[in-house]
Write an enzyme that holds these catalytic residues in place. Structure first.
Site, PDB file in Angstrom:
ATOM      1  CG  ASP A  86      -2.279   0.732   0.920  1.00  0.00           C
ATOM      2  OD1 ASP A  86      -2.221   1.950   0.612  1.00  0.00           O
ATOM      3  OD2 ASP A  86      -3.349   0.117   1.008  1.00  0.00           O
ATOM      4  N   GLY A 103       4.587   1.361  -1.469  1.00  0.00           N
ATOM      5  CA  GLY A 103       4.806   1.756  -2.857  1.00  0.00           C
ATOM      6  C   GLY A 103       3.539   2.265  -3.505  1.00  0.00           C
ATOM      7  CG  ASP A 104       2.015   5.191  -7.005  1.00  0.00           C
ATOM      8  OD1 ASP A 104       1.183   4.459  -7.578  1.00  0.00           O
ATOM      9  OD2 ASP A 104       2.065   6.421  -7.163  1.00  0.00           O
ATOM     10  CG  PHE A 105      -1.477   0.268  -7.141  1.00  0.00           C
ATOM     11  CD1 PHE A 105      -2.041   1.339  -7.801  1.00  0.00           C
ATOM     12  CD2 PHE A 105      -2.173  -0.299  -6.064  1.00  0.00           C
ATOM     13  CE1 PHE A 105      -3.273   1.858  -7.407  1.00  0.00           C
ATOM     14  CE2 PHE A 105      -3.408   0.227  -5.649  1.00  0.00           C
ATOM     15  CZ  PHE A 105      -3.949   1.310  -6.326  1.00  0.00           C
ATOM     16  CG  HIS A 113     -14.690   0.055  -5.777  1.00  0.00           C
ATOM     17  ND1 HIS A 113     -15.713  -0.074  -4.857  1.00  0.00           N
ATOM     18  CD2 HIS A 113     -13.622   0.507  -5.078  1.00  0.00           C
ATOM     19  CE1 HIS A 113     -15.258   0.302  -3.664  1.00  0.00           C
ATOM     20  NE2 HIS A 113     -14.002   0.651  -3.772  1.00  0.00           N
TER      21      HIS A 113
HETATM   22  C1  LIG Z   1     -10.888   1.555  -0.893  1.00  0.00           C
HETATM   23  S1  LIG Z   1      -9.378   1.267  -0.031  1.00  0.00           S
HETATM   24  C2  LIG Z   1      -9.457  -0.503   0.113  1.00  0.00           C
HETATM   25  C3  LIG Z   1      -8.646  -1.041   1.250  1.00  0.00           C
HETATM   26  C4  LIG Z   1      -8.764  -2.555   1.455  1.00  0.00           C
HETATM   27  N1  LIG Z   1      -8.360  -3.300   0.283  1.00  0.00           N
HETATM   28  C5  LIG Z   1     -10.193  -2.901   1.820  1.00  0.00           C
HETATM   29  O1  LIG Z   1     -10.963  -3.262   0.928  1.00  0.00           O
HETATM   30  O2  LIG Z   1     -10.560  -2.790   2.992  1.00  0.00           O
HETATM   31  C6  LIG Z   1      -8.183   1.535  -1.298  1.00  0.00           C
HETATM   32  C7  LIG Z   1      -6.730   1.296  -0.857  1.00  0.00           C
HETATM   33  O3  LIG Z   1      -5.893   1.558  -1.996  1.00  0.00           O
HETATM   34  C8  LIG Z   1      -4.729   2.228  -1.530  1.00  0.00           C
HETATM   35  N2  LIG Z   1      -4.124   2.975  -2.653  1.00  0.00           N
HETATM   36  C9  LIG Z   1      -4.643   4.057  -3.278  1.00  0.00           C
HETATM   37  N3  LIG Z   1      -3.801   4.466  -4.246  1.00  0.00           N
HETATM   38  C10 LIG Z   1      -2.737   3.621  -4.229  1.00  0.00           C
HETATM   39  C11 LIG Z   1      -1.527   3.522  -5.000  1.00  0.00           C
HETATM   40  N4  LIG Z   1      -1.278   4.391  -5.979  1.00  0.00           N
HETATM   41  N5  LIG Z   1      -0.671   2.526  -4.710  1.00  0.00           N
HETATM   42  C12 LIG Z   1      -0.920   1.644  -3.705  1.00  0.00           C
HETATM   43  N6  LIG Z   1      -2.046   1.674  -2.946  1.00  0.00           N
HETATM   44  C13 LIG Z   1      -2.942   2.652  -3.215  1.00  0.00           C
HETATM   45  C14 LIG Z   1      -5.272   3.135  -0.431  1.00  0.00           C
HETATM   46  O4  LIG Z   1      -4.258   3.614   0.426  1.00  0.00           O
HETATM   47  C15 LIG Z   1      -6.286   2.228   0.250  1.00  0.00           C
HETATM   48  O5  LIG Z   1      -5.693   1.479   1.292  1.00  0.00           O
END
Ligand SMILES: C[S@@+](CC[C@H](N)C(=O)[O-])C[C@H]1O[C@@H](n2cnc3c(N)ncnc32)[C@H](O)[C@@H]1O
Length: 341
Positions: free
Chosen positions: A211, A231-233, A251
């Site tokens: 994350d 990291g950043d995906f 989503h």
């Molecule tokens: C809607 S939350 C879902 C969290 C978890 N999977 C859940 O369903 O309870 C979206 C997650 O994506 C992560 N996220 C957003 N942009 C991201 C990125 N560029 N790289 C990695 N993680 C990211 C956020 O920090 C967050 O934890």
């Protein structure tokens, strides 16, 4: 009495009064706002098993007694708190607003009222007119960058994610066998709540929680079998795993960004690896469904969308995966299983 043959008259006869339908919908945010407010004030925590007067409660939390009693009266009329002889007590729902409830929904209720959610909805007309998210009109930095700079809001959001996921995680564990995997990556896994539960069900497997850095810093779940990767995906390499969980990640994004995330997973995944999307699927029927509400949240906040099964299949196929099956967990989410080819 003679009934006029109008749609409204027929609706009244059938028990659905169109005036009430519209009145309730148009004013529904008063109830939501009262819920956000009492969750912020910590009213449920100030109340134990003994009912208290509004004066007494207001003293404890620093509120106005008359205003608080009116707010609680409205909430009680919707089943949150109870009014008993001029005192306020807990209902089953209001107990879940307590911080120490094992299935606490306090952060979840607070999240919907946070400025970043509330003000974005204020600007929702922008989304309706343009198809673009409204949030950047009021918070140009966007949700994830805002959380990186506002730790208390990030904490509430991550707590809300844990709260919303409890039922879904039970459904996922009951519907899918994780025991044959060696390494399971949870991409955008937040606090690691899903991954921890999955590792409990697959004692031979190791897990990698991926994350953003500010989320990983706060995720105190590392163990011998669970490693953390910040990291950043969109930019950074993802871990090599034989299964990838993405719960309510796709989503959040439009089709182009969703394909970019899935391609990043595909790049890291060996052939045969499984990707498991956990999402609420928009059903074909026209009745109410939580996925239809979430869809508008995604539109307004992030420019993402809640999709049909076919739409998820198309994204997966475009990203180098072969779609295998949809498993309805019976807990409001489905698992969309695909394989790296
Ligand atoms: C809607 S939350 C879902 C969290 C978890 N999977 C859940 O369903 O309870 C979206 C997650 O994506 C992560 N996220 C957003 N942009 C991201 C990125 N560029 N790289 C990695 N993680 C990211 C956020 O920090 C967050 O934890």
């Amino acid at each position: 009495m003679e009934t006029k043959e109008t749609p409204e008259a027929r609706a009244v006869e059938n028990g659905a009064n169109p005036f009430d339908t519209l009145w309730n919908m148009a004013t529904g945010y008063c109830v939501s706002r009262c819920l956000h407010t009492v969750a912020d004030l910590g009213i449920a925590d100030a109340l134990d098993d003994s009912p208290r007067t509004a004066d007494d409660l207001a003293d404890s939390v620093g509120a106005d007694a008359d205003a608080l009693s009116r707010i609680l009266r409205l909430l009680a009329s919707h089943g949150v708190f109870e009014v008993r002889g001029g005192m306020f007590g807990h209902s089953e729902a209001s107990r879940m607003l307590r911080e120490d409830h094992p299935r606490s929904m306090r952060d979840h209720a607070r999240m919907w009222g946070m400025p970043v959610f509330w003000r974005s909805f204020d600007a929702m007309g922008h989304s309706a007119r343009t198809g673009f998210p409204a949030m950047p009109e009021v918070f140009p930095e966007g949700l994830w960058a805002r959380f990186a700079e506002h730790p208390e809001e990030a904490r509430v959001f991550n707590g809300a994610m844990v709260a919303k996921a409890r039922g879904a995680i039970m459904g996922v564990l009951a519907s899918y066998d994780f025991s044959n995997f060696h390494t399971i990556g949870d991409i955008g896994g937040g606090s690691g709540h899903l991954l921890r539960a999955v590792l409990d069900a697959a004692p031979e497997a190791r897990g990698v929680l991926f994350d953003l850095p500010h989320v990983i810093e706060e995720a105190s779940v590392a163990s011998e079998r669970l490693s953390l990767r910040a990291g950043d995906f969109f930019r950074d390499e993802l871990p090599e795993c034989d299964a990838y969980l993405l719960m309510e990640i796709i989503h959040d994004w439009d089709d182009e960004k969703s394909v970019a995330i899935l391609r990043a997973v595909r790049k890291a995944a060996p052939a045969g690896a499984k990707v498991l999307l956990v999402e609420s699927i928009v059903p074909d029927d026209s009745g109410p469904d939580r996925s239809k509400t979430l869809d508008i949240v995604m539109l307004t906040l992030l420019g993402g969308k809640q999709r049909t099964q076919k739409e998820y299949e198309e994204l997966l196929e475009k990203s180098g995966f072969a779609f295998r099956r949809e498993i309805d967990t019976g807990a409001g989410v489905s698992i969309l299983e695909a394989e790296a080819v």
